[in-house]
Design a protein around this motif. Structure first.
Motif, PDB file in Angstrom:
ATOM      1  N   GLN A  62      -8.912  -7.247  -2.550  1.00  0.00           N
ATOM      2  CA  GLN A  62      -9.135  -6.186  -1.653  1.00  0.00           C
ATOM      3  C   GLN A  62     -10.021  -6.717  -0.429  1.00  0.00           C
ATOM      4  O   GLN A  62      -9.664  -6.255   0.807  1.00  0.00           O
ATOM      5  N   TYR A 106      -7.797   1.961   2.772  1.00  0.00           N
ATOM      6  CA  TYR A 106      -7.073   1.863   1.802  1.00  0.00           C
ATOM      7  C   TYR A 106      -7.376   0.566   1.127  1.00  0.00           C
ATOM      8  O   TYR A 106      -7.082   0.176  -0.155  1.00  0.00           O
ATOM      9  N   GLU A 139       0.052   4.216  -0.479  1.00  0.00           N
ATOM     10  CA  GLU A 139      -0.384   5.166   0.705  1.00  0.00           C
ATOM     11  C   GLU A 139       0.041   5.349   2.002  1.00  0.00           C
ATOM     12  O   GLU A 139       0.037   6.489   2.507  1.00  0.00           O
ATOM     13  N   LEU A 162       0.871  -1.173   0.001  1.00  0.00           N
ATOM     14  CA  LEU A 162       0.006   0.011  -0.137  1.00  0.00           C
ATOM     15  C   LEU A 162       0.812   1.181   0.113  1.00  0.00           C
ATOM     16  O   LEU A 162       1.241   1.795   0.996  1.00  0.00           O
ATOM     17  N   ALA A 211      -4.261   1.685   7.397  1.00  0.00           N
ATOM     18  CA  ALA A 211      -4.178   0.803   6.181  1.00  0.00           C
ATOM     19  C   ALA A 211      -5.623   0.411   5.823  1.00  0.00           C
ATOM     20  O   ALA A 211      -5.966   0.429   4.650  1.00  0.00           O
TER      21      ALA A 211
END
Length: 160
Positions: free
Chosen positions: A130, A112, A46, A44, A109
């Motif tokens: 996901q 996301y 981000e 991830l 997390a």
């Protein structure tokens, strides 16, 4: 950092070979826990820029800097009481902060990896992955608490 953390798997072999005196189960849990968190951070992008990740990596390194010199001195059969005291005294607050930042990292997390509803009715592999990652992270939080408790009990057993 990723390579160093992945190489921590070697610690399990050191315990199995008798080079290091520790409990295999708790160290296995610790190594797997750290590697799973690291893989999550790597996947991830981000999350990589979040300050909590920097703090987490810093705390992991501090914990290792407290542990490895003491273990090295014990292997050389020159244990230092000062090093032992420093290791276990500083380990307590660093460990608590590390456990808290692991939980915060996983919590940050989650948005996301929230499962997204696919636009088409056909099965989408990205949506499925996901969904699995989101459930894995939500399951990881209580497992993290269990693992931290196990490590504290194990640490107390070795010190006593």
């Amino acid at each position: 950092m990723s390579l160093c953390q992945l190489l921590s798997i070697l610690e399990l072999f050191h315990i199995a070979d008798g080079i290091e005196r520790a409990r295999l189960f708790s160290r296995f849990f610790q190594v797997v826990e750290k590697n799973l968190l690291l893989i999550t951070v790597i996947m991830l992008e981000e999350i990589q820029s979040k300050p909590v990740v920097c703090v987490q990596l810093f705390l992991w390194n501090i914990m290792d800097l407290l542990r490895y010199p003491h273990e090295l001195l014990c292997l050389m059969e020159k244990p230092s009481i000062t090093m032992l005291w420093t290791r276990y005294t500083l380990w307590i607050p660093v460990y608590i902060l590390s456990a808290a930042t692991e939980g915060v990292t996983i919590y940050q997390a989650l948005p996301y990896v929230e499962p997204k509803v696919p636009e088409s009715s056909s099965s989408n592999s990205t949506g499925s992955s996901q969904l699995h990652l989101s459930f894995a992270l939500m399951f990881y939080l209580p497992v993290l608490a269990l693992g931290e408790t196990t490590k504290l009990v194990d640490r107390h057993a070795w010190v006593s």
